[in-house]
Design a protein around this motif. Sequence first.
Motif, PDB file in Angstrom:
ATOM      1  N   SER A  96       1.460  -1.381   0.084  1.00 51.97           N
ATOM      2  CA  SER A  96       0.044  -0.064   0.157  1.00 51.97           C
ATOM      3  C   SER A  96       1.292   1.152   0.771  1.00 51.97           C
ATOM      4  O   SER A  96       0.773   1.790  -0.002  1.00 51.97           O
ATOM      5  CB  SER A  96      -0.726  -0.328   1.199  1.00 51.97           C
ATOM      6  OG  SER A  96      -1.815  -0.938   0.698  1.00 51.97           O
ATOM      7  N   PHE A  97       2.101   1.060   0.323  1.00 52.44           N
ATOM      8  CA  PHE A  97       3.012   2.150   0.891  1.00 52.44           C
ATOM      9  C   PHE A  97       3.874   2.579  -0.513  1.00 52.44           C
ATOM     10  O   PHE A  97       3.157   3.952  -0.684  1.00 52.44           O
ATOM     11  CB  PHE A  97       3.953   2.110   1.845  1.00 52.44           C
ATOM     12  CG  PHE A  97       5.599   3.004   1.537  1.00 52.44           C
ATOM     13  CD1 PHE A  97       5.190   3.846   2.538  1.00 52.44           C
ATOM     14  CD2 PHE A  97       5.593   2.955   0.511  1.00 52.44           C
ATOM     15  CE1 PHE A  97       6.387   5.085   2.249  1.00 52.44           C
ATOM     16  CE2 PHE A  97       7.301   4.001   0.738  1.00 52.44           C
ATOM     17  CZ  PHE A  97       7.137   4.573   1.411  1.00 52.44           C
ATOM     18  N   ASN A  98       3.814   1.238  -1.316  1.00 54.76           N
ATOM     19  CA  ASN A  98       3.863   2.608  -2.713  1.00 54.76           C
ATOM     20  C   ASN A  98       2.842   2.774  -3.846  1.00 54.76           C
ATOM     21  O   ASN A  98       2.955   3.335  -5.048  1.00 54.76           O
ATOM     22  CB  ASN A  98       4.997   0.777  -3.342  1.00 54.76           C
ATOM     23  CG  ASN A  98       6.281   0.452  -2.905  1.00 54.76           C
ATOM     24  OD1 ASN A  98       6.678   0.499  -2.680  1.00 54.76           O
ATOM     25  ND2 ASN A  98       5.955  -1.085  -2.595  1.00 54.76           N
ATOM     26  N   GLU A  99       2.331   1.721  -3.349  1.00 55.17           N
ATOM     27  CA  GLU A  99       0.527   2.616  -4.525  1.00 55.17           C
ATOM     28  C   GLU A  99       0.418   3.975  -4.048  1.00 55.17           C
ATOM     29  O   GLU A  99       0.233   4.268  -5.067  1.00 55.17           O
ATOM     30  CB  GLU A  99      -0.176   1.373  -4.058  1.00 55.17           C
ATOM     31  CG  GLU A  99      -1.847   1.939  -5.218  1.00 55.17           C
ATOM     32  CD  GLU A  99      -2.889   0.042  -4.649  1.00 55.17           C
ATOM     33  OE1 GLU A  99      -2.497  -0.679  -5.263  1.00 55.17           O
ATOM     34  OE2 GLU A  99      -3.790   1.177  -3.609  1.00 55.17           O
ATOM     35  N   ALA A 100       0.072   3.892  -2.445  1.00 48.56           N
ATOM     36  CA  ALA A 100       0.030   5.557  -2.703  1.00 48.56           C
ATOM     37  C   ALA A 100       1.390   6.272  -2.705  1.00 48.56           C
ATOM     38  O   ALA A 100       0.731   7.392  -3.568  1.00 48.56           O
ATOM     39  CB  ALA A 100      -0.452   6.004  -0.675  1.00 48.56           C
ATOM     40  N   SER A 101       2.104   6.150  -2.668  1.00 48.27           N
ATOM     41  CA  SER A 101       3.798   6.600  -3.502  1.00 48.27           C
ATOM     42  C   SER A 101       3.936   6.961  -4.529  1.00 48.27           C
ATOM     43  O   SER A 101       3.697   8.441  -5.316  1.00 48.27           O
ATOM     44  CB  SER A 101       4.412   6.090  -2.715  1.00 48.27           C
ATOM     45  OG  SER A 101       4.692   6.158  -1.347  1.00 48.27           O
ATOM     46  N   GLU A 102       3.093   6.894  -5.258  1.00 48.03           N
ATOM     47  CA  GLU A 102       3.446   6.448  -7.041  1.00 48.03           C
ATOM     48  C   GLU A 102       1.674   7.495  -7.326  1.00 48.03           C
ATOM     49  O   GLU A 102       2.291   8.529  -8.251  1.00 48.03           O
ATOM     50  CB  GLU A 102       2.663   5.239  -7.669  1.00 48.03           C
ATOM     51  CG  GLU A 102       3.917   4.115  -7.428  1.00 48.03           C
ATOM     52  CD  GLU A 102       3.740   2.803  -8.280  1.00 48.03           C
ATOM     53  OE1 GLU A 102       2.100   3.321  -8.788  1.00 48.03           O
ATOM     54  OE2 GLU A 102       4.291   2.047  -7.591  1.00 48.03           O
ATOM     55  N   VAL A 103       0.417   7.667  -6.693  1.00 49.04           N
ATOM     56  CA  VAL A 103      -0.351   8.198  -6.622  1.00 49.04           C
ATOM     57  C   VAL A 103       0.173   9.534  -6.097  1.00 49.04           C
ATOM     58  O   VAL A 103      -0.047  10.858  -7.239  1.00 49.04           O
ATOM     59  CB  VAL A 103      -1.690   7.642  -5.680  1.00 49.04           C
ATOM     60  CG1 VAL A 103      -2.725   9.096  -6.239  1.00 49.04           C
ATOM     61  CG2 VAL A 103      -2.185   6.784  -6.161  1.00 49.04           C
ATOM     62  N   VAL A 104       0.955   9.710  -5.205  1.00 52.47           N
ATOM     63  CA  VAL A 104       1.033  11.069  -4.687  1.00 52.47           C
ATOM     64  C   VAL A 104       2.388  11.834  -5.831  1.00 52.47           C
ATOM     65  O   VAL A 104       2.058  13.252  -6.296  1.00 52.47           O
ATOM     66  CB  VAL A 104       1.654  11.095  -2.985  1.00 52.47           C
ATOM     67  CG1 VAL A 104       2.301  12.247  -3.176  1.00 52.47           C
ATOM     68  CG2 VAL A 104       0.989  10.902  -1.953  1.00 52.47           C
ATOM     69  N   ALA A 105       3.172  11.245  -5.819  1.00 52.97           N
ATOM     70  CA  ALA A 105       4.703  11.579  -6.898  1.00 52.97           C
ATOM     71  C   ALA A 105       3.489  11.991  -8.612  1.00 52.97           C
ATOM     72  O   ALA A 105       4.080  13.070  -8.779  1.00 52.97           O
ATOM     73  CB  ALA A 105       5.209  10.633  -7.103  1.00 52.97           C
ATOM     74  N   ALA A 106       2.604  11.361  -9.295  1.00 48.98           N
ATOM     75  CA  ALA A 106       1.520  11.516 -10.303  1.00 48.98           C
ATOM     76  C   ALA A 106       1.478  13.088 -10.001  1.00 48.98           C
ATOM     77  O   ALA A 106       1.087  13.881 -10.794  1.00 48.98           O
ATOM     78  CB  ALA A 106       1.156  10.280 -11.113  1.00 48.98           C
ATOM     79  N   CYS A 107       0.668  13.613  -8.505  1.00 47.99           N
ATOM     80  CA  CYS A 107      -0.734  14.486  -8.833  1.00 47.99           C
ATOM     81  C   CYS A 107       0.529  15.794  -8.619  1.00 47.99           C
ATOM     82  O   CYS A 107       0.112  16.511  -9.171  1.00 47.99           O
ATOM     83  CB  CYS A 107      -1.421  14.122  -7.587  1.00 47.99           C
ATOM     84  SG  CYS A 107      -2.232  12.643  -7.514  1.00 47.99           S
TER      85      CYS A 107
END
Length: 277
Positions: A96-107
Amino acid sequence: MAPHGHDRRMKRLCPAAGAARAHSRGNKKARARSPARTGLGGTEAPEITAMKRVVHQVGLVGGEDYDSKAERLEQLLERLPADTGATIVFTNDRSSFNEASEVVAACKREAGRAHNRCKSERLKAAVSSDKLCELNAGEELGDWTCGVCTLENGWLADDCSACGARRGAFPKVSVVIADEKAGNRSGNWTPASCQIIFNYDVPRSGVDYVRRLSALEPQEAFNPRAPRVAYTFAEEVELKGKPGRDIVQLLKGTRKCVEASKKAEIDSVLGLIDYTA
């Protein structure tokens, strides 16, 4: 061992003793049933105090009827103003950490591109205005108001001159792993350090939920426009399990200790997540 006759005499001499013991046993049972426990001397329980100062929100995710957690997080981050206070996204594991981090980076990348486009347009407007020096730039081109300290700043300024909040950029968002059992943390966060928390994964228990609330800063009395918010992503099956039931009990206990407006807010959340009825 005292003889039975002695015990009967003591009851006659101190009739309140037996009643006091029975009353004490009854109080212990009542305290075990009540989610809104009180501390010594009738003081409010710490978890209730922590719950009362936060706006609690829950978003249903997953399955055929709702967006995924990644999609919901992206939607919420896109709506956050750049001058929003620091935000923490709590996760339960590395996946979940990796998934959420990818979303934050894209935004963050998209917000940066939008900020640069906006800044370029403002500069072009300044250069193309032959009478810029004669204009009241604030009236003609629009000052902007800082969402943190409410100060009005010049239309070309990127930062608030009072508090340094950025205009049109991405707010500070951190993703961390909160491990309830081991107490381990991936990422840096400290108590009283942010304005908003997102529980990307449902906390494993009511204790974990309350501990995450400690990351929120105390509410600023002079700036009620910036409430402290805890937003939890949850699938329906999770709400029916122990973690969901724990949060429901915390909310119900808090509801007994707040004013009418806060009760209405809590009732709105309970109407969405309370499967105990």
